[in-house]
Design an enzyme around this catalytic site. Structure first.
Site, short mmCIF file in Angstrom:
data_model
loop_
_atom_site.label_atom_id
_atom_site.label_comp_id
_atom_site.label_asym_id
_atom_site.label_seq_id
_atom_site.Cartn_x
_atom_site.Cartn_y
_atom_site.Cartn_z
N ASP A 162 0.83 -1.21 0.00
CA ASP A 162 0.00 0.00 0.00
C ASP A 162 0.87 1.26 0.00
O ASP A 162 1.95 1.27 0.60
CB ASP A 162 -0.91 -0.02 1.23
CG ASP A 162 -2.09 0.94 1.08
OD1 ASP A 162 -2.27 1.49 -0.02
OD2 ASP A 162 -2.80 1.15 2.07
N HIS B 74 2.77 3.14 -9.14
CA HIS B 74 2.64 1.68 -9.27
C HIS B 74 3.88 1.09 -9.96
O HIS B 74 4.36 0.02 -9.59
CB HIS B 74 1.39 1.31 -10.07
CG HIS B 74 0.11 1.67 -9.37
ND1 HIS B 74 -0.11 1.39 -8.04
CD2 HIS B 74 -1.03 2.28 -9.80
CE1 HIS B 74 -1.32 1.81 -7.69
NE2 HIS B 74 -1.89 2.36 -8.73
N ARG C 234 -11.77 1.57 -8.73
CA ARG C 234 -10.87 2.68 -9.12
C ARG C 234 -11.17 3.15 -10.55
O ARG C 234 -11.79 2.43 -11.32
CB ARG C 234 -9.42 2.19 -9.05
CG ARG C 234 -9.06 1.88 -7.62
CD ARG C 234 -7.59 1.66 -7.44
NE ARG C 234 -7.35 1.50 -6.02
CZ ARG C 234 -6.22 1.78 -5.41
NH1 ARG C 234 -5.19 2.21 -6.10
NH2 ARG C 234 -6.10 1.61 -4.12
N LEU D 187 11.48 -20.31 -4.60
CA LEU D 187 10.52 -19.40 -3.96
C LEU D 187 9.26 -19.37 -4.82
O LEU D 187 9.35 -19.30 -6.04
CB LEU D 187 11.12 -17.98 -3.91
CG LEU D 187 10.19 -16.86 -3.46
CD1 LEU D 187 10.04 -16.90 -1.93
CD2 LEU D 187 10.74 -15.49 -3.86
C1 FPP Z 1 -2.02 0.16 -3.32
O1 FPP Z 1 -1.51 1.47 -3.34
C2 FPP Z 1 -1.49 -0.59 -4.43
C3 FPP Z 1 -2.23 -1.20 -5.39
C4 FPP Z 1 -3.70 -1.21 -5.43
C5 FPP Z 1 -1.58 -1.88 -6.50
C6 FPP Z 1 -0.41 -2.69 -6.10
C7 FPP Z 1 0.39 -2.89 -7.28
C8 FPP Z 1 1.73 -2.76 -7.31
C9 FPP Z 1 2.62 -2.48 -6.19
C10 FPP Z 1 2.38 -2.94 -8.58
C11 FPP Z 1 2.82 -4.37 -8.65
C12 FPP Z 1 2.33 -4.87 -9.86
C13 FPP Z 1 3.05 -5.60 -10.66
C14 FPP Z 1 2.58 -5.74 -12.01
C15 FPP Z 1 4.28 -6.28 -10.33
P1 FPP Z 1 -2.52 2.67 -3.50
O2 FPP Z 1 -2.64 2.98 -4.94
O3 FPP Z 1 -3.81 2.33 -2.81
O4 FPP Z 1 -1.77 3.80 -2.73
P2 FPP Z 1 -2.43 4.99 -1.91
O5 FPP Z 1 -3.18 4.37 -0.75
O6 FPP Z 1 -1.24 5.78 -1.46
O7 FPP Z 1 -3.31 5.75 -2.86
#
Ligand code: FPP
Length: 238
Positions: free
Chosen positions: A22, A39, A73, A133
């Protein structure tokens, strides 16, 4: 910061670590970037973390990459996540294979674009004989939906009457075959489970950090493992 890596007892590492990644959006805002760039940075940091996990002999890392609630979203953000996933696997599949990582997808197929499903299936196929893994991508995943589909799958196959057992339920979960989660890490400063692996997390130790996911580094992972080792797990006993 303490040298947590050195303090870890390598004989007592968690078998399965689950991570709620997150904070990409907030990280992007802080750095005057778009959410998609947040992301992207979130995807870039995965490789060194996998190296650390392999070094620690962790068997499974589950990543919450897209929840069943993330469909709420904006469409543009969702599309950018599918593009990122395609790019991630296209550019990193050789590296993943060479490191001995096996990719697994835990998630519902419905609503996922065909190309995204093909990408992840291809990655699963390419890495199927690896065993260092398991990198379990929870994509289009929801814990309640997982339990529901497991019960329905079991009911659809069962002969005769009788109640479902815990073992049968586990055998039908999207994560079937993986060990229970020992340690759940959530970055980004929220203290919630957010419908992630709710059955599998039943006895997990929980580690929350304010660090935003794109800033999460192996030393944070070592800190979480160190804390895990210094908690007393009783599994309901005394
Ligand atoms: C939450 O942060 C994150 C997500 C909903 C997406 C997670 C995806 C990734 C970390 C990319 C990994 C993907 C791949 C293809 C390897 P948020 O957007 O809710 O952050 P915020 O709470 O700060 O808005």
């Amino acid at each position: 910061m303490k040298d947590y890596k050195r303090l870890i007892n390598r004989k007592k590492v968690p078998a399965h670590i689950a991570i709620i990644m997150d904070g990409n959006g907030r990280w992007a805002k802080k750095n005057s970037l778009t959410r998609s760039e947040g992301h992207r940075q979130g995807a870039e940091i995965i490789e060194p973390l996998m190296d650390a996990a392999i070094d620690m002999r962790i068997k499974v890392v589950s990543l919450y990459a897209f929840s069943t609630e993330n469909w709420l979203r904006p469409r543009t953000e969702i599309l950018s996540l599918w593009k990122l996933l395609d790019y991630f696997f296209r550019s990193k599949i050789d590296m993943i294979r060479n490191k001995g990582i096996r990719i697994k997808h835990s998630g519902l197929q419905e609503r996922l674009p065909r190309s995204t499903l093909n990408t992840i299936r291809h990655a699963e196929h390419e890495t199927r004989s690896n065993n260092k893994l398991v990198l379990n991508f929870c994509l289009n995943y929801g814990g309640r939906q997982d339990i529901l589909q497991a019960v329905n799958r079991w009911a659809g196959r069962r002969r005769g009457s009788g109640k479902i057992t815990a073992r049968q339920l586990e055998g039908n979960l999207l994560t079937a075959g993986l060990p229970p989660v020992d340690l759940m890490i959530r970055t980004g400063g929220e203290y919630r489970i957010s419908n992630f692996l709710i059955w599998q997390l039943a006895y997990a130790e929980l580690f929350f950090t304010d660090v935003l996911w794109p800033d999460f580094r192996p030393h944070h992972l070592y800190q979480a493992i160190y804390e895990f080792q210094n908690r007393e797990r009783r599994f309901g006993g005394l």
